[in-house]
Design an enzyme around this catalytic site. Structure first.
Site, PDB file in Angstrom:
ATOM      1  N   ASP A  43      -4.612  -3.371   5.350  1.00 39.26           N
ATOM      2  CA  ASP A  43      -5.001  -2.868   6.669  1.00 39.26           C
ATOM      3  C   ASP A  43      -6.503  -2.968   6.926  1.00 39.26           C
ATOM      4  O   ASP A  43      -6.943  -2.966   8.069  1.00 39.26           O
ATOM      5  CB  ASP A  43      -4.545  -1.420   6.871  1.00 39.26           C
ATOM      6  CG  ASP A  43      -5.045  -0.491   5.764  1.00 39.26           C
ATOM      7  OD1 ASP A  43      -5.867  -0.932   4.928  1.00 39.26           O
ATOM      8  OD2 ASP A  43      -4.611   0.675   5.730  1.00 39.26           O
TER       9      ASP A  43
ATOM     10  N   ASP B 184       0.852  -1.177   0.000  1.00 43.46           N
ATOM     11  CA  ASP B 184       0.000   0.000   0.000  1.00 43.46           C
ATOM     12  C   ASP B 184       0.893   1.233   0.000  1.00 43.46           C
ATOM     13  O   ASP B 184       2.076   1.163   0.341  1.00 43.46           O
ATOM     14  CB  ASP B 184      -0.901  -0.026   1.238  1.00 43.46           C
ATOM     15  CG  ASP B 184      -2.006   1.009   1.165  1.00 43.46           C
ATOM     16  OD1 ASP B 184      -2.226   1.556   0.072  1.00 43.46           O
ATOM     17  OD2 ASP B 184      -2.626   1.278   2.199  1.00 43.46           O
TER      18      ASP B 184
ATOM     19  N   ASP C  65      -9.358  -6.468   3.145  1.00 46.80           N
ATOM     20  CA  ASP C  65      -8.059  -6.928   2.652  1.00 46.80           C
ATOM     21  C   ASP C  65      -7.757  -8.360   3.098  1.00 46.80           C
ATOM     22  O   ASP C  65      -6.795  -8.968   2.612  1.00 46.80           O
ATOM     23  CB  ASP C  65      -6.934  -6.016   3.152  1.00 46.80           C
ATOM     24  CG  ASP C  65      -6.955  -4.654   2.489  1.00 46.80           C
ATOM     25  OD1 ASP C  65      -7.423  -4.574   1.337  1.00 46.80           O
ATOM     26  OD2 ASP C  65      -6.524  -3.667   3.112  1.00 46.80           O
TER      27      ASP C  65
END
Length: 913
Positions: A655, A325, A659
């Site tokens: 997070d 990310d 996910d």
């Protein structure tokens, strides 16, 4: 007690707590003493006594004990006592290794306990879930695992996944209302239970039961985690050990028969066969792997990487792609508002704004020059930042006159700029209380909150009242914030300087131009919009609230790349690992950050692009593209699967609650320790305690070190064992007696596979460890020359030992067996130093670079000298003192193995040049 049948106020009364204050700290301590820690009682872990018992009852140890007993019955008490002493010493060493590994794993489990927001003594605090007690007021939101059984006190569109407890596959809506009658567990919709997951919304609840008193605790015996299964590497080593044991058993039978044919004593040959079997079979291999993995996980913890599943340590070294990310991992997650765009103007927010927050901030110079009408629109914008926000302002206990921010970094940045420009969140919430909301989720990329207008002293009321036929005090006001492209799709008007006007295509294009200009500077852009409607309107379900919006303005924030991220990306690329950025941000922002970090200069793919790809097109795309923007969790999962289908070993960060599927699918799931939800952490193999990309790279490096050290241990142990076997096998063929006594074989096994092997297992990384491509996790343990080296080193050492023994035997030296024994013992000390580096010379690595191994070498040398020169040990091991020249001869011959390996490494280095 049936808490679901009681009114929230009655529940609080029974638990002697309050909604506003929670429990006091002394009361918490008292209740912890009464109820204990909030944890499920684990199945009994192995006690130290059981660990010791396992060591003493291992197959090889039982064989040795049997040999000792047999020696005692045959009248050889000295050999019996010596064997038992070695058994006890070896069991003690094995116990120490097991206990150290168990303690390391237990310490890691304790660190994996989730945190929870709890109100105590009137303030919200973050505490470990283990410390909760009945009566605690907790805050729950999407992504949390429920830490205890609780009664819901207030909630907004709260929804939980309770399949783990009730078997209900669909998420269940929760309420704070009283429920009548007796109800089964699945129908208690105002209760939430330990171990279930919040999938949507948020709320407050009071803890009613903890630990083994929870519903989950009552069935704990059925759901407790079973004993961890061995890792893949341990299973491979176990199978290899079994195959090796069969081969060595056949070889020992041959040696046993040859000895008898040479006229050796039956008892002597039996003890020799037993000792040789124990020494030759590397039964400690799986244990060494466990120790290496556990201690490696502890070292990773020092780099802020918490390993949740031990097999992840061995897989880390083989990672070929890291999908990361952007926000908080590659960037600092230190969001700061830099620009506000509204009513045809744009103001830059200076970085010098005061950080202490107060309800009465000083006048801000960035507002100079704004027209009164523009200031009115700004106040509407700031009101939206305050209300459409789950972060909060709390009094700072360290500075009573100031306030601190609690919540998500993006939301706290919005509250901070609003407060610094004169809009105070508690004031806004007092006059416009929230009564409905649509929480943010990764698919909509929006958040909306609905507020009751019960006052007319806020800036937006005058314009709203003018445009509405309803009194402002009878309206509901909704603010929506989120991704600008999504927001514009749902907006029909824009709030200008003097009036609200239709949002034409021209205005949309102008807004996108402003957006792209700011995004190209690496800034993150959020849009703020609103709408209003009469209270009590029908047909306004959550699905159709977000439509016909009025765009108020844009907020630009900067989250600069982490200073260490650029070096970490470069290190990845040098190590043959491909970094991939996957973000929900705008493509222009993603590309700007990626270029700053040198991840890629190619245009990013968006979630919209991915949704249109066929499987073949997606497979082709993921080979080339390293930047993905505006992606959903489903896209993350598709990217991981496509990479894995190409044979890549993928580490994926995440997070959010959505996910979890991608984290589970990835070879290494990496959850964020700071911003990650409990559900994401539960699904992950590893947790980044600092949310830092460079920590992943450091963990990959540590994984390579551990795998390399395990291979070095295998090479060292088996090549030395082969040397012993060769000399004992060849000697009877030429008519020599057995050159090594049983106790001498056991002694060498204890030194080499004990002290020296442990020192080798903590060997530091070689200099080039991150300058090579990753190795496949399924490769043979004997690939890349390990099998070849075991064969030639073992044969070379065996030839040296045989040469020394044959010379001494032919020269009729009375102590020729002591010469062989000493040469063999010293050769293992020299060999361990040579095998430290795969291709790098010891002289370049430095003898002082591994202090534990150096200590083991010194201790082993001293012990061997005692065996040679101490009368007590001479009597036990049947050795005779060597003269200085003989000792030097043994050392010189023993060192030849070291020089041969160093020469081979020199040749390999020359091939590379």
């Amino acid at each position: 007690m049936d808490w679901y049948q009681l009114h929230p106020e009655d529940v609080l009364h029974h638990l002697d707590t309050s909604l506003d204050q929670g429990l006091s700290q002394p009361e918490v301590i008292l209740r912890q003493q009464t109820y204990g820690l909030n944890e499920l009682v684990e199945q009994d872990r192995e006690s130290p006594w059981y660990m010791l018992w396992k060591q003493l009852t291992a197959t090889m140890v039982l064989i040795l004990i049997g040999a000792a007993v047999l020696s005692g019955f045959l009248g050889d008490v000295k050999d019996a006592l010596a064997i038992l002493a070695i058994v006890i010493f070896n069991a003690g060493l094995g116990f120490f290794q097991d206990y150290q590994a168990e303690q390391a794993i237990a310490a890691l489990k304790k660190l994996a306990v989730p945190t929870v927001r709890v109100r105590r003594q009137g303030t919200w605090q973050e505490v470990g879930a283990q410390s909760l007690v009945p009566g605690d007021m907790i805050c729950i939101e999407a992504g949390n695992l429920v830490p205890a059984d609780c009664r819901v006190i207030s909630c907004a569109t709260l929804r939980l996944q309770e399949a783990s407890l009730t078997g209900e596959s669909q998420p269940v809506d929760k309420t704070h209302d009283v429920l009548g009658g007796q109800r089964p567990l699945a129908d208690r919709h105002n209760m939430i239970y330990m171990g279930t997951a919040v999938t949507y919304g948020h709320g407050q609840a009071v803890v009613t039961a903890t630990g083994m008193n929870t519903e989950l605790g009552q069935i704990a015996a059925a759901i407790q985690t079973a004993k961890p299964s061995p890792t893949l590497l341990q299973q491979r080593l176990d199978r290899f050990g079994q195959q090796l044991a069969i081969a060595i058993t056949l070889l020992i039978l041959i040696i046993f028969l040859l000895g008898l044919l040479q006229g050796e004593n039956l008892r002597f040959m039996f003890l020799t066969a037993v000792s040789l079997g124990v020494a030759a079979v590397p039964e400690g291999l799986p244990a060494i792997v466990t120790i290496a993995l556990a201690l490696g996980a502890q070292r990773m913890l020092k780099h802020q990487a918490l390993i949740r599943k031990l097999p992840a340590v061995e897989t880390l070294g083989s990672v070929t792609v890291i999908c990361s990310d952007k926000t908080g991992t590659l960037t600092e997650n230190r969001m700061t508002v830099t620009d506000l765009v509204f009513a045809g103007t744009e103001i830059a927010i200076p970085a010098t704004l005061t950080t202490p927050l107060t309800p009465t901030p000083p006048p801000n110079p960035c507002l100079n020059g704004l027209q009164p009408s523009q200031k009115s629109v700004l106040e509407v914008l700031l009101t939206g930042l305050n209300l459409c926000n789950d972060a909060c302002l709390e009094p700072d206990p360290d500075q009573p006159d100031y306030y601190r921010l609690l919540g998500d970094p993006t939301e706290t940045a919005l509250l901070a700029v609003a407060a610094q420009l004169g809009s105070w969140q508690p004031h806004c919430c007092q006059h416009l209380p929230r009564y409905q909301e649509l929480p943010f989720d990764a698919n909509r990329k929006l958040m909306s909150t609905v507020h009751q207008c019960n006052a007319q002293n806020l800036p937006c009321f005058e314009i709203i009242a003018q445009r509405s036929s309803t009194e402002a005090s009878s309206l509901n006001l909704m603010f929506t914030k989120g991704a600008l492209d999504r927001l514009l799709d749902l907006s029909s008007h824009i709030w200008g300087t003097d009036l609200i006007e239709p949002l034409s295509d021209t205005r949309r294009q102008e807004i996108f131009q402003v957006h792209d200009r700011l995004a190209s500077q690496g800034k993150r852009i959020l849009g703020i919009a609103l709408r209003w409607f009469p209270q009590g309107s029908n047909g306004l379900s959550p699905k159709n609230l977000e439509q016909d919006l009025i765009l108020v303005g844009l907020v630009a924030m900067i989250d600069p790349p982490r200073p260490e991220a650029k070096d970490a990306v470069f290190l990845c690329q040098t190590a043959g690992i491909r970094p991939v950025m996957i973000t929900g941000d705008h493509p222009i922002t993603a590309k700007a950050i990626a270029q700053q970090l040198n991840i890629s200069s190619h245009p990013p793919l968006t979630g919209q692009d991915l949704a249109q790809f066929t499987d073949t097109e997606l497979t082709d795309a993921v080979q080339q593209v390293s930047i993905y923007a505006r992606v959903s969790p489903q896209h993350k999962l598709a990217i991981v699967r496509s990479l894995q289908q190409q044979g890549q070993i993928v580490a994926m960060t995440g997070d959010g609650i959505n996910d979890a599927p991608a984290l589970k699918q990835a070879d290494i799931g990496v959850a964020m320790g700071i911003t990650g939800t409990d559900v994401a952490k539960q699904a992950a193999d590893m947790i980044l305690l600092n949310d830092d990309f460079s920590t992943i790279v450091a963990a990959v490096r540590e994984g390579r070190v551990i795998y390399d050290n395990i291979r070095k241990f295998i090479k060292y142990t088996l090549s030395g064992n082969c040397g012993e076997l060769w000399v004992i096998l060849i000697a009877p063929v030429v008519g020599m007696p057995i050159p090594l006594l049983p106790l001498q074989i056991l002694w060498i096994n204890l030194l080499a596979d004990g002290l020296l092997a442990i020192g080798l297992s903590v060997e530091p990384a070689e200099r080039n460890i991150m300058c090579r491509a990753p190795y496949s996790p399924t490769e043979s343990l004997f690939s890349r020359g390990v099998g070849r080296d075991i064969a030639w080193i073992g044969l070379f050492l065996g030839s040296l030992f045989f040469g020394v023994g044959y010379w001494g035997w032919q020269s009729e030296l009375a102590h020729w067996q002591t010469l062989v024994f000493s040469t063999l013992a010293f050769s293992r000390i020299f060999l361990v130093q040579a095998i430290r580096g795969e291709q790098e010379s010891l002289f370049k690595m430095g003898i002082l670079s591994n202090w534990p191994l150096l200590g083991a070498v010194v201790i082993t040398t001293i012990l061997q000298m005692l065996v040679l020169y101490s009368p007590m040990f001479q009597a036990i091991f049947e050795t005779q003192p060597l003269s200085a020249s003989e000792l030097l001869l043994c050392l010189a011959i023993a060192s030849l193995g070291f020089w041969a390996v160093e020469l081979q490494k020199w040749g390999l280095r020359q091939k590379k040049h």
